[in-house]
Design a protein around this motif. Structure first.
Motif, PDB file in Angstrom:
ATOM      1  N   TYR A  37      28.950  -6.697  16.847  1.00 29.26           N
ATOM      2  CA  TYR A  37      28.835  -7.511  17.962  1.00 29.26           C
ATOM      3  C   TYR A  37      28.678  -8.996  17.232  1.00 29.26           C
ATOM      4  CZ  TYR A  37      26.933 -10.006  22.377  1.00 29.26           C
ATOM      5  OH  TYR A  37      26.296 -10.797  22.812  1.00 29.26           O
ATOM      6  N   GLY A  38      29.440 -10.008  17.950  1.00 33.96           N
ATOM      7  CA  GLY A  38      30.013 -10.957  17.549  1.00 33.96           C
ATOM      8  C   GLY A  38      31.078 -10.841  16.520  1.00 33.96           C
ATOM      9  N   SER A  40      29.383 -18.587  22.196  1.00 34.72           N
ATOM     10  CA  SER A  40      27.849 -18.444  20.902  1.00 34.72           C
ATOM     11  C   SER A  40      27.560 -17.234  20.047  1.00 34.72           C
ATOM     12  CB  SER A  40      27.081 -19.612  22.194  1.00 34.72           C
ATOM     13  OG  SER A  40      26.570 -18.679  22.646  1.00 34.72           O
ATOM     14  N   THR A  41      27.783 -16.546  20.926  1.00 35.15           N
ATOM     15  CA  THR A  41      27.272 -15.523  20.391  1.00 35.15           C
ATOM     16  C   THR A  41      28.445 -14.944  19.477  1.00 35.15           C
ATOM     17  OG1 THR A  41      28.137 -13.524  21.662  1.00 35.15           O
ATOM     18  CG2 THR A  41      26.477 -14.310  22.202  1.00 35.15           C
ATOM     19  N   SER A  42      30.057 -15.017  19.296  1.00 34.65           N
ATOM     20  CA  SER A  42      31.149 -14.896  18.101  1.00 34.65           C
ATOM     21  C   SER A  42      30.462 -15.573  16.930  1.00 34.65           C
ATOM     22  CB  SER A  42      32.526 -14.842  18.944  1.00 34.65           C
ATOM     23  OG  SER A  42      32.314 -17.068  17.954  1.00 34.65           O
ATOM     24  N   VAL A  43      30.264 -14.033  15.180  1.00 35.97           N
ATOM     25  CA  VAL A  43      29.602 -15.400  14.798  1.00 35.97           C
ATOM     26  C   VAL A  43      30.902 -15.965  13.829  1.00 35.97           C
ATOM     27  CG1 VAL A  43      29.323 -13.957  12.527  1.00 35.97           C
ATOM     28  CG2 VAL A  43      28.191 -13.276  14.827  1.00 35.97           C
ATOM     29  N   ASN A  44      30.870 -17.149  13.241  1.00 37.90           N
ATOM     30  CA  ASN A  44      31.603 -17.350  12.375  1.00 37.90           C
ATOM     31  C   ASN A  44      31.112 -17.105  11.232  1.00 37.90           C
ATOM     32  OD1 ASN A  44      32.572 -19.929  11.379  1.00 37.90           O
ATOM     33  ND2 ASN A  44      31.700 -21.046  12.407  1.00 37.90           N
ATOM     34  N   THR A  68      18.846  -9.109  21.947  1.00 36.05           N
ATOM     35  CA  THR A  68      20.448  -9.359  21.541  1.00 36.05           C
ATOM     36  C   THR A  68      20.649  -8.905  19.566  1.00 36.05           C
ATOM     37  OG1 THR A  68      22.491 -11.662  20.845  1.00 36.05           O
ATOM     38  CG2 THR A  68      20.330 -11.568  20.866  1.00 36.05           C
ATOM     39  N   PRO A  69      22.166  -8.375  19.276  1.00 35.66           N
ATOM     40  CA  PRO A  69      21.955  -8.478  18.293  1.00 35.66           C
ATOM     41  C   PRO A  69      22.940  -9.164  16.914  1.00 35.66           C
ATOM     42  CG  PRO A  69      23.567  -7.023  19.221  1.00 35.66           C
ATOM     43  CD  PRO A  69      22.742  -7.546  19.989  1.00 35.66           C
ATOM     44  N   VAL A  70      22.614 -10.528  17.431  1.00 38.89           N
ATOM     45  CA  VAL A  70      22.465 -11.505  17.021  1.00 38.89           C
ATOM     46  C   VAL A  70      21.693 -12.822  16.396  1.00 38.89           C
ATOM     47  CG1 VAL A  70      24.638 -13.472  16.614  1.00 38.89           C
ATOM     48  CG2 VAL A  70      25.072 -11.630  17.503  1.00 38.89           C
ATOM     49  N   GLN A 121      21.036 -15.595  16.082  1.00 38.57           N
ATOM     50  CA  GLN A 121      21.921 -17.168  15.977  1.00 38.57           C
ATOM     51  C   GLN A 121      21.041 -17.997  16.891  1.00 38.57           C
ATOM     52  OE1 GLN A 121      25.499 -15.665  17.442  1.00 38.57           O
ATOM     53  NE2 GLN A 121      25.955 -17.658  16.080  1.00 38.57           N
ATOM     54  N   VAL A 136      23.643 -23.356  19.788  1.00 38.68           N
ATOM     55  CA  VAL A 136      24.638 -23.418  18.910  1.00 38.68           C
ATOM     56  C   VAL A 136      24.787 -25.222  19.466  1.00 38.68           C
ATOM     57  CG1 VAL A 136      27.146 -24.237  18.213  1.00 38.68           C
ATOM     58  CG2 VAL A 136      26.013 -21.043  18.437  1.00 38.68           C
TER      59      VAL A 136
END
Lengths: 487, 94
Positions: free
Chosen positions: A194-195, A237-241, B54-56, B58, B61
């Motif tokens: 995920y991401g 915004s959930t795509s990981v950098n 959520t799994p992230v 974060q 942003v």
């Protein structure tokens, strides 16, 4: 010698790159194959033949471009991904005439890499289903046996690749929707972490679970597609950098499995497997040991709770995501509606199919006042425990192996009556989505009883797709060949 | 019984769906079975567990607040079921 359409993506791209094949030749061969097989397989909701021809011609006039890793390669994308100017129906009547004005990021990246988007693949409506029988248009058939389902929800993507109508496809996976059809159709399917891949332009089902990934006829092909679509996108915004490794180069780093530890969860191996699936998957594990891997038992004790947690979270997110279909800005509008509320109610009632309505109602219920804590919050707590379970298991091993599904592809119509029975088919795949981890389906041969493909599932640590691809790449060369469907 | 036909009808209204009596009773039966299955989660003590939505992990942003115009009004209205060329049209509500 294999027919042009039977080449892998990696093979055809090489021949396109060194100009031994033209983009037009390859596109024409794929279109001819679609014409010959599509009446039987019914994998595609729309075919963009003229656009594909025009694009191939334009590519040929400028010649191969080494900076474009998929130059001239015909691909198919699941109809849940926005493609500019082209129908994007999500397998639903509510989006029958919808043509997005933009491309999903994953689609844009394929195009930028020189790929030709040939067609849009059939799917269970809004990705809700495990057989592709829930498409509002028609049911896709399994190219290995037209009486059987291709799996779902990315069943069109699985079938089109297995039928050699294209060289690879994008699917999406919320609870197994890439891995299950890959397993049933005898191809490779990878659900990234995920991401890892931007979801921008993917019509959302369960936003915290959905990922886009490749479905291909070889592991190397999957590595090549993932390399193109992976990476951060400012629109999601959930795509990981995080850096994207060179997946193709990683494949050549291994010829055996020395030094690797494979975890075998008793919960996946001990119960309810059909004998032919157990046999083919166990043989692949034995082969892994012969190739130098060590195997250890691991525990995923919470597996039995995963389906309940998953279906609460998925339907809750779906009911919220699908609220946008209101008959105002796009999609179907019931013409008889006279007041605004009627537009919403009549358009949604008419436009959504039965399984979608059932999940919207369930999702609305588990989010409603008085039930939120008992269902949605509880499921989110169990979700954390499931992830901790996986983290502990992956602390003892590099890759977890088990079957993708307890059975091979079943007959059309066999599973549609009881929704709960259908949900139980996802038992081995959904935990990966809850935990957000990468998972892969690798064909490991044909089942002894059904003669249908069997998929082995590999699950890895977050953002460790390269290792999954490496292990799958080594195994692919050492398990019984699955071959191609004879359709 | 976990969910009654009356509750299904109420939730369907909230979700802007209009179901026939027959569908309501069909869904009620099916959803009842599904919810009973979901009760399994009650076996686990999660009182000390932080929910994972959520799994992230974060943080929000941030980006510069700059306006961008990527689509024309004409583009955006292309998929509208009813438009006058400038706006989405719905029946009068006031």
């Amino acid at each position: 010698m294999p027919h042009l359409t039977q080449l892998t993506l990696s093979q055809v791209r090489q021949q396109l790159a060194d100009a031994s094949l033209s983009a037009s030749e390859v596109a024409e061969a794929a279109l001819a194959r679609i014409q010959a097989t599509e009446p039987k397989v019914q994998a595609l909701l729309s075919v963009q033949a003229e656009e594909a021809r025009a694009q191939a011609k334009a590519l040929d006039s400028s010649g191969p471009d080494p900076s474009k890793p998929l130059w001239g390669v015909p691909l198919v994308v699941k109809d849940v991904l926005a493609t500019k100017g082209v129908p994007t129906t999500c397998g639903s009547k509510i989006l029958e005439n919808f043509r997005p004005v933009y491309d999903a990021t994953a689609v844009a990246r394929l195009k930028d890499a020189g790929a030709i988007i040939l067609a849009k693949a059939n799917m269970d409506e809004f990705a809700m289903g495990s057989t592709t029988e829930n498409s509002a248009y028609f049911a896709t058939r399994n190219p290995w046996d037209l009486e059987r389902v291709p799996g779902g929800s990315s069943g069109g993507s699985g079938a089109t690749v297995a039928a050699c109508q294209c060289y690879g496809a994008l699917g999406t996976d919320t609870g197994g929707s890439i891995r299950l059809p890959a397993s049933f159709c005898g191809i490779v399917g990878l659900k990234p972490t995920y991401g890892r891949v931007s979801r921008f332009g993917m019509v959302a089902y369960g936003s915290s679970l959905d990922q886009i990934g490749p479905m291909t006829r070889s592991v190397e092909d999957a590595a090549r597609l993932l390399a193109v679509i992976a990476g951060h996108d400012e629109r999601d915004s959930t795509s990981v950098n995080a850096p994207v490794p060179d997946y193709v180069a990683a494949l050549s780093e291994r010829t055996d499995l020395q030094g690797l530890t494979i975890g075998l969860p008793a919960e996946y191996w001990d119960q309810g497997l059909s004998p032919e699936v157990a046999e083919a998957c166990a043989a692949a594990v034995q082969q892994s040991e012969a190739l130098g891997a060590k195997t250890v038992p691991v525990n995923l004790k919470l597996s039995e709770y995963a389906i309940a947690a998953y279906y609460i979270i998925a339907v809750a997110e779906a009911s919220s995501n699908l609220a946008r279909f209101d008959g105002v800005r796009y999609g179907l509008r019931d013409k008889s509606a006279e007041v605004l509320m009627e537009i919403y109610v009549k358009s949604r009632t008419q436009g959504f199919g039965e399984e979608v309505q059932r999940r919207i109602i369930l999702g609305t219920y588990v989010l409603s006042s008085g039930y939120y804590d008992a269902y949605y919050r509880k499921a989110a707590q169990v979700r954390r425990l499931i992830r901790q379970d996986f983290e502990a298991a992956l602390g003892q091993c590099d890759v977890i192996m088990g079957p993708v599904c307890p059975t091979t592809a079943f007959k059309v119509g066999e599973m549609t009556a009881d929704p709960l029975q259908m949900y139980l088919m996802d038992i081995f795949t959904i935990s990966t989505n809850l935990a957000g981890l990468p998972g892969m389906s690798l064909p490991v041969g044909l089942g002894r009883d059904s003669g249908m493909p069997v998929g082995l599932q590999l699950t890895g640590r977050a953002f460790d797709e390269a290792r999954l691809l490496q292990v799958a790449g080594v195994l692919e060369k050492n398990v019984p060949a699955t071959g191609l469907a004879k359709v | 019984m976990k969910i009654s036909p009356e509750e299904v009808a109420k939730v369907a209204r909230l979700a802007r769906l209009d179901l026939s009596l027959e569908k309501i009773s069909q869904y009620a039966g099916q959803l009842d079975g599904i919810l009973a299955y979901m009760d399994k989660l009650g076996e686990l003590d999660t009182s000390a567990v932080e929910p994972m939505y959520t799994p992230v992990d974060q943080v929000s942003v941030m980006r510069d607040d700059v306006s961008r115009k990527e689509f024309s009004r004409e583009d955006i209205l292309k998929n509208a079921p009813e438009t006058d060329g400038s706006f989405f049209i719905v029946p009068r509500i006031v």
